[in-house]
Design a protein around this motif. Sequence first.
Motif, PDB file in Angstrom:
ATOM      1  N   ARG A  68       0.817  -1.215   0.000  1.00 11.86           N
ATOM      2  CA  ARG A  68       0.000   0.000   0.000  1.00 11.86           C
ATOM      3  C   ARG A  68       0.853   1.269   0.000  1.00 11.86           C
ATOM      4  NH1 ARG A  68      -2.744   0.155   4.671  1.00 11.86           N
ATOM      5  NH2 ARG A  68      -1.981  -1.802   5.484  1.00 11.86           N
ATOM      6  N   ALA A  69       2.089   1.160   0.524  1.00 15.78           N
ATOM      7  CA  ALA A  69       3.002   2.306   0.557  1.00 15.78           C
ATOM      8  C   ALA A  69       3.760   2.472  -0.756  1.00 15.78           C
ATOM      9  CB  ALA A  69       3.990   2.145   1.717  1.00 15.78           C
ATOM     10  N   GLY A  70       3.550   1.557  -1.699  1.00 19.69           N
ATOM     11  CA  GLY A  70       4.166   1.709  -3.012  1.00 19.69           C
ATOM     12  C   GLY A  70       5.350   0.823  -3.309  1.00 19.69           C
ATOM     13  N   VAL A  71       5.692  -0.088  -2.407  1.00 11.72           N
ATOM     14  CA  VAL A  71       6.793  -1.023  -2.677  1.00 11.72           C
ATOM     15  C   VAL A  71       6.359  -1.950  -3.809  1.00 11.72           C
ATOM     16  CG1 VAL A  71       8.156  -2.939  -1.728  1.00 11.72           C
ATOM     17  CG2 VAL A  71       7.745  -0.883  -0.353  1.00 11.72           C
ATOM     18  N   LYS A  72       7.242  -2.152  -4.771  1.00 17.96           N
ATOM     19  CA  LYS A  72       6.930  -2.964  -5.956  1.00 17.96           C
ATOM     20  C   LYS A  72       7.618  -4.317  -5.958  1.00 17.96           C
ATOM     21  CE  LYS A  72       4.662   0.448  -7.827  1.00 17.96           C
ATOM     22  NZ  LYS A  72       3.245   0.489  -7.532  1.00 17.96           N
ATOM     23  N   HIS A  73       8.687  -4.467  -5.159  1.00 22.15           N
ATOM     24  CA  HIS A  73       9.497  -5.690  -5.184  1.00 22.15           C
ATOM     25  C   HIS A  73       9.910  -6.073  -3.771  1.00 22.15           C
ATOM     26  CE1 HIS A  73      10.055  -4.985  -9.529  1.00 22.15           C
ATOM     27  NE2 HIS A  73      10.151  -3.720  -9.172  1.00 22.15           N
ATOM     28  N   VAL A  74      10.061  -7.382  -3.544  1.00 23.27           N
ATOM     29  CA  VAL A  74      10.593  -7.900  -2.290  1.00 23.27           C
ATOM     30  C   VAL A  74      11.661  -8.927  -2.643  1.00 23.27           C
ATOM     31  CG1 VAL A  74      10.088  -9.203  -0.180  1.00 23.27           C
ATOM     32  CG2 VAL A  74       8.434  -7.516  -1.028  1.00 23.27           C
ATOM     33  N   ILE A  75      12.856  -8.724  -2.090  1.00 25.78           N
ATOM     34  CA  ILE A  75      13.962  -9.663  -2.301  1.00 25.78           C
ATOM     35  C   ILE A  75      14.253 -10.325  -0.962  1.00 25.78           C
ATOM     36  CG2 ILE A  75      16.351  -9.961  -3.050  1.00 25.78           C
ATOM     37  CD1 ILE A  75      16.032  -7.265  -4.580  1.00 25.78           C
ATOM     38  N   ASN A  76      14.036 -11.627  -0.905  1.00 21.28           N
ATOM     39  CA  ASN A  76      14.206 -12.411   0.308  1.00 21.28           C
ATOM     40  C   ASN A  76      15.558 -13.114   0.261  1.00 21.28           C
ATOM     41  OD1 ASN A  76      14.025 -14.123   2.499  1.00 21.28           O
ATOM     42  ND2 ASN A  76      12.190 -15.179   1.789  1.00 21.28           N
ATOM     43  N   LEU A  77      16.399 -12.883   1.263  1.00 23.31           N
ATOM     44  CA  LEU A  77      17.710 -13.523   1.336  1.00 23.31           C
ATOM     45  C   LEU A  77      17.714 -14.741   2.252  1.00 23.31           C
ATOM     46  CD1 LEU A  77      20.024 -10.356   1.598  1.00 23.31           C
ATOM     47  CD2 LEU A  77      19.192 -11.538  -0.454  1.00 23.31           C
ATOM     48  N   ARG A  78      16.569 -15.102   2.790  1.00 16.64           N
ATOM     49  CA  ARG A  78      16.493 -16.256   3.695  1.00 16.64           C
ATOM     50  C   ARG A  78      16.480 -17.551   2.898  1.00 16.64           C
ATOM     51  NH1 ARG A  78      12.469 -15.232   8.589  1.00 16.64           N
ATOM     52  NH2 ARG A  78      13.941 -16.665   9.520  1.00 16.64           N
ATOM     53  N   THR A  79      16.960 -18.605   3.518  1.00 19.37           N
ATOM     54  CA  THR A  79      16.951 -19.916   2.877  1.00 19.37           C
ATOM     55  C   THR A  79      15.595 -20.589   3.102  1.00 19.37           C
ATOM     56  OG1 THR A  79      17.805 -21.040   4.845  1.00 19.37           O
ATOM     57  CG2 THR A  79      19.431 -20.201   3.258  1.00 19.37           C
ATOM     58  N   ALA A  80      15.309 -21.619   2.308  1.00 17.47           N
ATOM     59  CA  ALA A  80      14.028 -22.335   2.422  1.00 17.47           C
ATOM     60  C   ALA A  80      13.859 -22.964   3.800  1.00 17.47           C
ATOM     61  CB  ALA A  80      13.929 -23.398   1.333  1.00 17.47           C
ATOM     62  N   GLY A  81      14.946 -23.316   4.458  1.00 18.85           N
ATOM     63  CA  GLY A  81      14.873 -23.964   5.758  1.00 18.85           C
ATOM     64  C   GLY A  81      14.548 -23.037   6.915  1.00 18.85           C
ATOM     65  N   GLU A  82      14.548 -21.750   6.681  1.00 18.34           N
ATOM     66  CA  GLU A  82      14.231 -20.801   7.753  1.00 18.34           C
ATOM     67  C   GLU A  82      12.722 -20.616   7.813  1.00 18.34           C
ATOM     68  OE1 GLU A  82      17.018 -17.323   8.109  1.00 18.34           O
ATOM     69  OE2 GLU A  82      17.632 -18.066   6.135  1.00 18.34           O
ATOM     70  N   GLU A  83      12.160 -20.990   8.937  1.00 19.45           N
ATOM     71  CA  GLU A  83      10.703 -20.994   9.062  1.00 19.45           C
ATOM     72  C   GLU A  83      10.114 -19.598   9.161  1.00 19.45           C
ATOM     73  OE1 GLU A  83       8.959 -23.718  11.802  1.00 19.45           O
ATOM     74  OE2 GLU A  83      10.611 -25.137  11.539  1.00 19.45           O
ATOM     75  N   VAL A  84       9.027 -19.428   8.450  1.00 21.90           N
ATOM     76  CA  VAL A  84       8.205 -18.223   8.519  1.00 21.90           C
ATOM     77  C   VAL A  84       6.769 -18.727   8.632  1.00 21.90           C
ATOM     78  CG1 VAL A  84       7.549 -16.097   7.326  1.00 21.90           C
ATOM     79  CG2 VAL A  84       9.845 -16.978   7.073  1.00 21.90           C
ATOM     80  N   ALA A  85       5.925 -17.993   9.314  1.00 21.72           N
ATOM     81  CA  ALA A  85       4.565 -18.444   9.589  1.00 21.72           C
ATOM     82  C   ALA A  85       3.619 -18.334   8.387  1.00 21.72           C
ATOM     83  CB  ALA A  85       3.991 -17.663  10.768  1.00 21.72           C
ATOM     84  N   PHE A  86       4.131 -17.945   7.221  1.00 22.03           N
ATOM     85  CA  PHE A  86       3.283 -17.791   6.040  1.00 22.03           C
ATOM     86  C   PHE A  86       4.135 -18.024   4.802  1.00 22.03           C
ATOM     87  CE2 PHE A  86       5.135 -13.753   7.164  1.00 22.03           C
ATOM     88  CZ  PHE A  86       5.502 -13.168   5.961  1.00 22.03           C
ATOM     89  N   ASN A  87       3.469 -18.241   3.667  1.00 22.80           N
ATOM     90  CA  ASN A  87       4.185 -18.412   2.402  1.00 22.80           C
ATOM     91  C   ASN A  87       4.449 -17.021   1.836  1.00 22.80           C
ATOM     92  OD1 ASN A  87       4.821 -18.667  -0.385  1.00 22.80           O
ATOM     93  ND2 ASN A  87       3.897 -20.707  -0.412  1.00 22.80           N
ATOM     94  N   GLU A  88       5.673 -16.559   2.024  1.00 25.90           N
ATOM     95  CA  GLU A  88       5.998 -15.181   1.672  1.00 25.90           C
ATOM     96  C   GLU A  88       5.814 -14.900   0.184  1.00 25.90           C
ATOM     97  OE1 GLU A  88       9.601 -11.933   1.876  1.00 25.90           O
ATOM     98  OE2 GLU A  88       9.652 -13.651   3.238  1.00 25.90           O
ATOM     99  N   ALA A  89       6.263 -15.815  -0.661  1.00 27.00           N
ATOM    100  CA  ALA A  89       6.144 -15.599  -2.112  1.00 27.00           C
ATOM    101  C   ALA A  89       4.680 -15.399  -2.496  1.00 27.00           C
ATOM    102  CB  ALA A  89       6.754 -16.760  -2.884  1.00 27.00           C
TER     103      ALA A  89
END
Length: 183
Positions: A68-89
């Motif tokens: 909503r603030a206008g960000v167009k891209h997200v670059i994630n440097l985390r590996t697949a093995g690092e847990e996040v509570a949601f599917n970021e992609a």
Amino acid sequence: MTTISSALSSLRLVLAILFALALTACAGSGGFDLAALQNSDINNFRAPSGATLSTGQPTAAQLDLAARAGVKHVINLRTAGEEVAFNEAEVVESLGMRYYSIPVAGGVGINADNASALSRILADIEGEPVIVHCATGNRVGGLMAFTALADGASIDEAMAEGERWGMTSERLQGMVRESLSGI
């Protein structure tokens, strides 16, 4: 004379309406709202270079705010093995932003190859608003230190650049300094 005067009045009215519509369209397209992101409590949020932002892991709600603030891209440097509570992609793409992944596995992943991969993506997006993140922002800073060295900075200058981008871990700073010294 009245016909010309009437035509000019009509033309002025049409131009005024078109101008108002153009202003409305520009306001509605939403520019980049850095202030909204600065107040969002994203871990280790930094804005070291215009609309290129460095952060720790954003939540799904913070990604929504970023879109909503206008960000167009997200670059994630985390590996697949690092847990996040949601599917970021999925979250990023559902919000209309483009998702990139450069898996940087800790200190050993902070290297010239990954720094080059990040630099290529940043060059390709041509200054559009982007969040570059890992878990804490430290790996972002580490890669930017490699980029600074490649761009001609001294090791001390590269380390300062890394810190500016979020490399706050003393342990990681030691590893990056050692790696930079070996180049």
